[in-house]
Scaffold this motif. Structure first.
Motif, mmCIF file in Angstrom:
data_model
loop_
_atom_site.group_PDB
_atom_site.id
_atom_site.type_symbol
_atom_site.label_atom_id
_atom_site.label_comp_id
_atom_site.label_asym_id
_atom_site.label_seq_id
_atom_site.Cartn_x
_atom_site.Cartn_y
_atom_site.Cartn_z
ATOM 1 N N GLY A 89 0.747 -1.364 -0.046
ATOM 2 C CA GLY A 89 -0.077 0.063 0.022
ATOM 3 C C GLY A 89 0.881 1.424 0.065
ATOM 4 O O GLY A 89 1.976 1.336 0.027
ATOM 5 N N ASP A 90 0.264 2.452 0.156
ATOM 6 C CA ASP A 90 1.063 3.708 -0.068
ATOM 7 C C ASP A 90 0.835 4.485 1.518
ATOM 8 O O ASP A 90 0.238 3.962 2.251
ATOM 9 C CB ASP A 90 0.283 4.582 -0.986
ATOM 10 C CG ASP A 90 -0.895 4.948 -0.909
ATOM 11 O OD1 ASP A 90 -1.307 5.380 -1.847
ATOM 12 O OD2 ASP A 90 -1.525 4.765 -0.029
ATOM 13 N N GLY A 91 1.579 5.630 1.445
ATOM 14 C CA GLY A 91 1.513 6.206 2.804
ATOM 15 C C GLY A 91 2.306 6.079 3.772
ATOM 16 O O GLY A 91 2.426 6.275 4.853
ATOM 17 N N TYR A 92 3.488 5.260 3.565
ATOM 18 C CA TYR A 92 4.422 4.757 4.536
ATOM 19 C C TYR A 92 5.596 5.781 4.614
ATOM 20 O O TYR A 92 5.932 6.514 3.691
ATOM 21 C CB TYR A 92 4.998 3.396 4.286
ATOM 22 C CG TYR A 92 4.135 2.011 4.494
ATOM 23 C CD1 TYR A 92 3.411 1.684 3.341
ATOM 24 C CD2 TYR A 92 3.845 1.907 5.769
ATOM 25 C CE1 TYR A 92 2.777 0.679 3.632
ATOM 26 C CE2 TYR A 92 3.272 0.402 5.774
ATOM 27 C CZ TYR A 92 2.462 0.182 4.687
ATOM 28 O OH TYR A 92 1.624 -1.138 4.775
ATOM 29 N N ILE A 110 6.829 6.397 1.072
ATOM 30 C CA ILE A 110 6.829 5.056 0.502
ATOM 31 C C ILE A 110 5.562 4.578 0.002
ATOM 32 O O ILE A 110 4.613 4.533 0.739
ATOM 33 C CB ILE A 110 7.626 4.125 1.637
ATOM 34 C CG1 ILE A 110 8.932 4.897 1.837
ATOM 35 C CG2 ILE A 110 7.932 2.875 0.751
ATOM 36 C CD1 ILE A 110 9.557 3.938 3.006
ATOM 37 N N LYS A 111 5.589 3.693 -1.326
ATOM 38 C CA LYS A 111 4.163 3.354 -1.787
ATOM 39 C C LYS A 111 4.917 1.834 -2.226
ATOM 40 O O LYS A 111 5.825 1.725 -2.999
ATOM 41 C CB LYS A 111 4.014 3.911 -3.006
ATOM 42 C CG LYS A 111 2.751 3.113 -3.634
ATOM 43 C CD LYS A 111 2.209 3.728 -4.797
ATOM 44 C CE LYS A 111 0.637 3.082 -5.289
ATOM 45 N NZ LYS A 111 0.177 3.700 -6.703
ATOM 46 N N LEU A 112 4.331 0.805 -1.446
ATOM 47 C CA LEU A 112 4.923 -0.655 -1.459
ATOM 48 C C LEU A 112 3.895 -1.458 -2.612
ATOM 49 O O LEU A 112 2.691 -1.714 -2.149
ATOM 50 C CB LEU A 112 4.884 -1.309 -0.247
ATOM 51 C CG LEU A 112 5.973 -0.592 0.933
ATOM 52 C CD1 LEU A 112 5.724 -1.592 2.037
ATOM 53 C CD2 LEU A 112 7.526 -0.965 0.082
ATOM 54 N N THR A 113 4.383 -1.927 -3.480
ATOM 55 C CA THR A 113 3.679 -2.555 -4.630
ATOM 56 C C THR A 113 4.389 -4.115 -4.728
ATOM 57 O O THR A 113 3.813 -4.914 -5.359
ATOM 58 C CB THR A 113 3.352 -2.312 -5.812
ATOM 59 O OG1 THR A 113 4.978 -1.704 -6.556
ATOM 60 C CG2 THR A 113 2.709 -0.840 -5.872
#
Length: 507
Positions: A89-92, A110-113
């Motif tokens: 997800g995003d917002g990290y 950080i956006k984790l995909t």
């Protein structure tokens, strides 16, 4: 016969395998990227900002919307720490701190995909009293991140007490910084507060904040002002403000909301209530523009310099050193940044040219037939709009140097020009003390000279810009005021507490 049976059997097995593969559960979306919420791994590496060498023993925190996602970790010998089972997800945002001799630092949004890695660079510091403040802002109704929110961090009257960082197992302790003082970041005071803007992810970061207690004020046109009190900054540590949810609402003051104003001796930022919330002093500023990262480019005409100013008022770099253009600028009259902030234009007035700078290098130059140009601005189609003051004209040029549009009818001293969203061009003519709007065919469709204003006509105006509500803000330099004028050429607001205001930029 047996061959046919074997073929039928193999066909049945093949069909079954295809069916099972098609029906299997999958955590992947198109392109092989993990879907939302699927656990991934995130590696954070902490390095020295000057040498890029790994820093071990740094305390690393991973947060989302101001909340811890996992227990803190200490960076290992390679400067790395791995967070596993992090929902995609995003917002990290990740933070690194608790290393003596360094100021704490934060990662970008950080956006984790998928499994990923992020680097955090910590800067050496001779002052142990530096902390970091970060957070995020969202729309209260839609929960969507809000970009462009002005966040003002102001010291409170009574400073809260704070404890010095205590040694932790595995945390590197340094008796003295590793580098000579002239290369080490100093911690500036924040007597009047400092201002940053939220990025595209709605996140913001204040670096090098002295220890103490602060108030954060959140402002954005169309939203009600929000505040957070008693934000305690601990030296060497990161302080996170829980996500701020802003509600829509109307405000008072100028219709442009937050604006950047250049006047004699300083550059100031004003909010929608006409309050100064940020300032930078310099003897003779000629122009300024705010970048997406919260830094401000300032051109000083008398010093023949362009500076990048941090939110805390510190000079991050000067044109002569970082960009390798020592003694080449001559009285820069204007600086204008692209929307992404990756490039910017310098109107090098004394050298009769326009420069575009990207990654510290000149990537474009135009000086054909220019005479004392006073401004250059980007146009959405990729071309450049130039107020060629000495030639008494405004021109639009391509990157190939071709003039594709011009206006020079009855002009005296055009000092500023900007292309509006409707395709018209707003021109400030200081010689004729007026602001005119010209359409693509070169016809005048609007003007203002102040002749009908009870306070008097314009006097050497320097620039004009459109507000979000369709009015125009004019820097009436000779009259020491900024006027807000509607389409009916009526003054709807006047700000008079200025000393020769020259440039206005809507933030």
């Amino acid at each position: 016969m047996q061959v046919k049976r074997l073929i039928h059997l193999l066909t049945a097995v093949w069909i079954s395998l295809v069916f099972l593969l098609a029906c299997r559960p999958s955590n992947l979306v198109d392109g092989g990227i993990l879907g939302p919420g699927i656990p991934v791994s995130l590696t954070i590496q902490v390095v020295d900002a000057l040498t890029l060498q790994p820093i071990s023993g740094a305390r690393i925190t991973l947060k989302k919307d101001g909340q811890n996602i996992a227990p803190d970790q200490a960076s290992d010998g390679s400067g790395a720490a791995v967070f596993t089972n992090v929902p995609s997800g995003d917002g990290y945002k990740a933070f690194a701190g608790s290393v003596r001799g360094y100021t704490p630092a934060a990662s970008p949004a950080i956006k984790l995909t998928q499994n990923d890695s992020v680097q955090i660079a910590m800067s050496p510091s001779v002052n142990s009293g530096a902390g970091l403040v970060a957070g995020s802002v969202k729309d209260a109704s839609t929960q969507a991140p809000l970009a462009g929110v002005s966040v003002n961090l102001v010291p409170m009257a009574g400073l809260a007490s704070y404890r010095a960082p205590t040694p932790r197992a595995g945390v590197q302790q340094m008796s003295v910084p590793r580098y000579p003082p002239y290369r080490i970041q100093q911690v500036p005071p924040v007597p009047g507060g400092s201002v940053v803007q939220t990025d595209a992810s709605g996140q913001f970061t204040f670096n090098s904040v002295p220890g103490g207690a602060y108030q954060a004020v959140f402002q954005m046109p169309g939203y009600k002002q929000m505040t957070r009190d008693n934000i305690v900054v601990t030296p060497g540590e990161s302080t996170t403000i829980e996500t701020v949810f802003m509600k829509s609402g109307s405000g008072t003051g100028n219709s442009a909301g937050n604006i950047l104003v250049v006047e004699s001796g300083r550059v100031v930022q004003m909010n929608a209530q006409n309050q100064i919330i940020w300032r930078f002093a310099t003897p003779n500023p000629s122009s300024a523009t705010r970048l997406p990262d919260g830094n401000t480019l300032v051109a000083d005409e008398s010093a023949s310099q362009v500076w990048s100013i941090g939110p805390d008022g510190s000079i991050l770099w000067k044109m002569g050193s970082t960009l390798g253009l020592i003694n080449t600028l001559s009285g820069p009259g204007w600086v204008s940044a692209a929307k992404d902030g990756l490039s910017f234009l310098i109107t090098d007035t004394g050298n009769n040219r326009i420069l575009e700078i990207q990654n510290g290098q000149i990537v474009w130059e135009f000086k054909q037939t220019l005479l004392r140009p006073r401004s250059a601005t980007y146009i959405p189609n990729g071309n450049i709009l130039i107020a060629d003051t000495g030639s008494r004209r405004v021109i639009e040029v391509t990157r190939n140097g071709q003039v594709v549009w011009s206006f020079l009818t009855d002009m005296s001293a055009p000092v500023h020009a900007v292309r509006l969203e409707d395709g018209n061009t707003l021109i400030t003519d200081a010689g004729y003390n007026r602001v005119i709007m010209i359409n693509a065919a070169g016809q005048s469709v609007w003007y203002f000279d102040g002749s009908a204003d009870p306070a008097g006509p314009l006097n050497r105006p320097r620039s004009a810009m459109a507000s979000a509500t369709g009015t125009f803000l004019i820097s009436d330099t000779g009259n020491n005021r900024i006027l807000e004028v509607n389409r009916q050429r009526q003054v709807v607001n006047a700000l008079s507490n200025f000393a020769h205001p020259q440039v206005i930029e809507r933030l």
